[in-house]
Design a protein around this motif. Structure first.
Motif, PDB file in Angstrom:
ATOM      1  N   THR A 174      45.581  73.389  16.296  1.00 29.39           N
ATOM      2  CA  THR A 174      46.494  73.840  15.254  1.00 29.39           C
ATOM      3  C   THR A 174      46.503  72.805  14.147  1.00 29.39           C
ATOM      4  O   THR A 174      46.838  71.645  14.378  1.00 29.39           O
ATOM      5  CB  THR A 174      47.926  74.012  15.804  1.00 29.39           C
ATOM      6  OG1 THR A 174      47.907  74.981  16.851  1.00 29.39           O
ATOM      7  CG2 THR A 174      48.873  74.457  14.707  1.00 29.39           C
ATOM      8  N   GLN A 175      46.112  73.231  12.965  1.00 28.51           N
ATOM      9  CA  GLN A 175      46.138  72.350  11.808  1.00 28.51           C
ATOM     10  C   GLN A 175      47.344  72.668  10.938  1.00 28.51           C
ATOM     11  O   GLN A 175      47.742  73.821  10.822  1.00 28.51           O
ATOM     12  CB  GLN A 175      44.879  72.518  10.952  1.00 28.51           C
ATOM     13  CG  GLN A 175      43.712  71.663  11.353  1.00 28.51           C
ATOM     14  CD  GLN A 175      42.619  71.692  10.286  1.00 28.51           C
ATOM     15  OE1 GLN A 175      42.496  72.621   9.509  1.00 28.51           O
ATOM     16  NE2 GLN A 175      41.796  70.658  10.268  1.00 28.51           N
ATOM     17  N   THR A 176      47.890  71.633  10.329  1.00 27.83           N
ATOM     18  CA  THR A 176      48.965  71.790   9.356  1.00 27.83           C
ATOM     19  C   THR A 176      48.657  70.896   8.169  1.00 27.83           C
ATOM     20  O   THR A 176      48.260  69.738   8.341  1.00 27.83           O
ATOM     21  CB  THR A 176      50.326  71.409   9.952  1.00 27.83           C
ATOM     22  OG1 THR A 176      50.559  72.174  11.144  1.00 27.83           O
ATOM     23  CG2 THR A 176      51.454  71.671   8.965  1.00 27.83           C
ATOM     24  N   ALA A 177      48.818  71.433   6.967  1.00 27.77           N
ATOM     25  CA  ALA A 177      48.579  70.653   5.756  1.00 27.77           C
ATOM     26  C   ALA A 177      49.844  69.900   5.363  1.00 27.77           C
ATOM     27  O   ALA A 177      50.950  70.447   5.427  1.00 27.77           O
ATOM     28  CB  ALA A 177      48.141  71.565   4.618  1.00 27.77           C
ATOM     29  N   VAL A 178      49.674  68.663   4.969  1.00 29.56           N
ATOM     30  CA  VAL A 178      50.760  67.852   4.427  1.00 29.56           C
ATOM     31  C   VAL A 178      50.373  67.492   2.994  1.00 29.56           C
ATOM     32  O   VAL A 178      49.264  67.001   2.747  1.00 29.56           O
ATOM     33  CB  VAL A 178      50.996  66.579   5.250  1.00 29.56           C
ATOM     34  CG1 VAL A 178      52.124  65.754   4.648  1.00 29.56           C
ATOM     35  CG2 VAL A 178      51.301  66.932   6.704  1.00 29.56           C
ATOM     36  N   VAL A 179      51.280  67.734   2.060  1.00 27.93           N
ATOM     37  CA  VAL A 179      50.985  67.552   0.643  1.00 27.93           C
ATOM     38  C   VAL A 179      51.962  66.550   0.045  1.00 27.93           C
ATOM     39  O   VAL A 179      53.183  66.750   0.117  1.00 27.93           O
ATOM     40  CB  VAL A 179      51.088  68.883  -0.121  1.00 27.93           C
ATOM     41  CG1 VAL A 179      50.605  68.716  -1.561  1.00 27.93           C
ATOM     42  CG2 VAL A 179      50.309  69.997   0.583  1.00 27.93           C
ATOM     43  N   ALA A 180      51.453  65.472  -0.536  1.00 33.43           N
ATOM     44  CA  ALA A 180      52.289  64.563  -1.313  1.00 33.43           C
ATOM     45  C   ALA A 180      52.564  65.224  -2.664  1.00 33.43           C
ATOM     46  O   ALA A 180      51.647  65.747  -3.304  1.00 33.43           O
ATOM     47  CB  ALA A 180      51.592  63.228  -1.511  1.00 33.43           C
ATOM     48  N   THR A 181      53.813  65.223  -3.096  1.00 33.73           N
ATOM     49  CA  THR A 181      54.189  65.896  -4.336  1.00 33.73           C
ATOM     50  C   THR A 181      55.027  64.965  -5.210  1.00 33.73           C
ATOM     51  O   THR A 181      55.813  64.152  -4.701  1.00 33.73           O
ATOM     52  CB  THR A 181      54.984  67.187  -4.061  1.00 33.73           C
ATOM     53  OG1 THR A 181      56.190  66.860  -3.350  1.00 33.73           O
ATOM     54  CG2 THR A 181      54.164  68.176  -3.235  1.00 33.73           C
ATOM     55  N   VAL A 182      54.871  65.119  -6.524  1.00 32.41           N
ATOM     56  CA  VAL A 182      55.523  64.230  -7.485  1.00 32.41           C
ATOM     57  C   VAL A 182      56.103  65.064  -8.624  1.00 32.41           C
ATOM     58  O   VAL A 182      55.479  66.030  -9.081  1.00 32.41           O
ATOM     59  CB  VAL A 182      54.517  63.205  -8.057  1.00 32.41           C
ATOM     60  CG1 VAL A 182      55.154  62.352  -9.136  1.00 32.41           C
ATOM     61  CG2 VAL A 182      53.967  62.320  -6.942  1.00 32.41           C
ATOM     62  N   ALA A 183      57.295  64.691  -9.090  1.00 34.85           N
ATOM     63  CA  ALA A 183      57.924  65.383 -10.209  1.00 34.85           C
ATOM     64  C   ALA A 183      57.064  65.228 -11.465  1.00 34.85           C
ATOM     65  O   ALA A 183      56.390  64.215 -11.663  1.00 34.85           O
ATOM     66  CB  ALA A 183      59.311  64.823 -10.459  1.00 34.85           C
ATOM     67  N   ALA A 184      57.101  66.246 -12.321  1.00 29.82           N
ATOM     68  CA  ALA A 184      56.291  66.234 -13.532  1.00 29.82           C
ATOM     69  C   ALA A 184      56.611  65.051 -14.435  1.00 29.82           C
ATOM     70  O   ALA A 184      55.742  64.545 -15.147  1.00 29.82           O
ATOM     71  CB  ALA A 184      56.474  67.547 -14.284  1.00 29.82           C
TER      72      ALA A 184
END
Length: 432
Positions: free
Chosen positions: A35-45
């Motif tokens: 089972t794979q799960t994606a983790v995404v680093a996110t930043v405010a504009a």
């Protein structure tokens, strides 16, 4: 007539023989489903904050599930790494910490450790973790000349750092070598060293290198004795491209690919772009370097600066072409001969594509996850035909995608990227 005797076979033995016969008939049938799960680093504009998102890899075709804005932070300079069922959120310049999470509880930290030694001054600017196994990884520190060897399974800060790699021989006039990415292949760690001149506008004024270390002994390998003698003791691989970004190992053809951007230039400083980048291949055994794709020159640069890369197979790869701030286009090319096949998908033309400068990888379904900051979404590209399988809104702008894995047998072997690894036991492995 002699009577027949029947013997009671222990249940565990019966089960063992059942699964042995099943494996002989169809080996894949007794392996755990990964089972794979994606983790995404996110930043405010506006770069005022950051967080991370968690997205299911399944089902292909969607709709995938998503959790956004997990554990917000006021530090906007972040990235992520992953190994097995854990992921690591790294707060970089002036924050200098790593936070570990279990994908089963993705908003609750397991621990948070500093990436500076006690009394160490100036930001270490940690750039990423690269895993040998669950108890050994390499932490690159962009702002220092020494990388750390760390134990990701440590329970306390005092147990986290277990060694160092000294890269000071590669430092230029600013005193640091700008280590920024790495790949592990065939028992070796390959570390990219940008060697930018911070004292002169971060110009790529010096030859970029890849340093090579034995992961068993953590000693640096001299790839060319004559080169080391003539270059002040520098033992690594000199590259024909500058301002290195991504490095990726492809097991399929035992090749390491490295991408360099050259120099973006800037309108505010009046500096023109420099086309000294491209994509090269390194043989991990002989250390021979060959140019795969040249970005061109001042007069002819059809794709702009090459600002990111992902190699999917020996004959299929992708790169981001940079034409200006927030103006990138995703291209498909053939890594075996450098032939550019054209724009991968029109929806990824003239977009602010991020994340590929650190390397980007396809998921278990052969889908490439592309960070589109223009629309604050992850675009999941089916690499079989370059169609868009699904787009996922991440609320904040995505900057990097990695994958956790659960259910894969732990073979004890090294990972070839920082994006995953072995995981928990299969049923057949845990019978006895």
């Amino acid at each position: 007539m002699r009577s027949m005797k029947f013997f009671r076979v222990p249940m565990a033995v019966s089960v063992f023989f059942f699964f042995t016969l099943l494996w002989m008939a169809n080996p894949a049938s007794v392996l755990c489903k990964v089972t794979q799960t994606a983790v995404v680093a996110t930043v405010a504009a506006d770069y005022s904050s950051a967080a991370h998102s968690v997205i299911s890899v399944e089902p292909a075709g969607g709709p995938r599930t998503v959790q956004n804005d997990l554990l917000p932070t006021l530090i906007s300079d972040i990235t992520v790494s992953a190994y097995e069922n854990f992921f690591y959120r790294i707060e970089r310049f002036q924050a200098d910490n790593v936070t570990k999470f279990d994908i089963a509880n993705p908003s609750v930290p397991v621990w948070q450790f500093s990436t500076l030694d006690s009394g160490e001054t100036g930001s270490g600017n940690p750039y990423g973790l690269y895993f040998v196994n669950s108890q050994k990884a390499y932490l690159l520190r962009y702002g220092k000349s020494k990388a750390w060897i760390v134990n990701p399974s440590a329970a306390a800060q005092s147990e986290f750092k277990i060694g160092e790699l000294d890269l000071s021989a590669y430092a230029d006039d600013d005193g640091i070598p700008e280590m920024n990415s790495a790949a592990i292949a065939e028992g070796k760690l390959f570390v990219t060293l940008q060697r930018l001149d911070q004292n002169n506008g971060w110009l790529p004024s010096h030859t970029a290198y890849v340093a090579v270390f034995d992961t068993a002994t953590d000693t640096e390998i001299t790839v060319c004795s004559a080169c080391a003698a003539n270059n002040g003791g520098v033992k690594g691989i000199a590259l024909p491209i500058r301002n290195i970004g991504a490095i990726q190992y492809l097991e399929e053809n035992s090749s390491i690919y490295v991408q360099g951007v050259g120099d973006y230039g800037s309108s505010w400083s009046g500096r023109d772009p420099e086309y000294s980048g491209g994509i090269v291949r390194i043989d991990p055994d002989t250390y021979a370097v060959s140019m795969i794709l040249d970005d061109g020159d001042a007069d002819n640069h059809p794709y702009g600066n090459i600002s990111g890369m992902s190699i999917v197979s020996a004959d299929k790869g992708y790169f981001a072409g940079y034409d200006g701030w927030g103006d990138n286009t995703l291209y498909e090319f053939n890594p075996s001969d450098g032939t550019v096949r054209g724009i991968a998908n029109e929806a990824l033309r003239n977009k602010n594509i991020a994340g590929m400068e650190s390397g980007a990888y396809a998921d278990e379904n052969g889908m490439l996850w592309v960070c589109n900051q223009t629309d604050a979404e992850v675009v999941i590209l089916d690499t079989s035909d370059n169609s868009i399988d699904e787009t996922i809104s991440t609320n904040l702008n995505p900057v990097r995608v990695v994958f956790t894995t659960e259910g894969e047998p732990d073979s004890g072997s090294e990972a070839d990227t920082d994006s995953g690894g072995g995981g928990g036991g299969c049923f057949l492995n845990t019978l006895f």
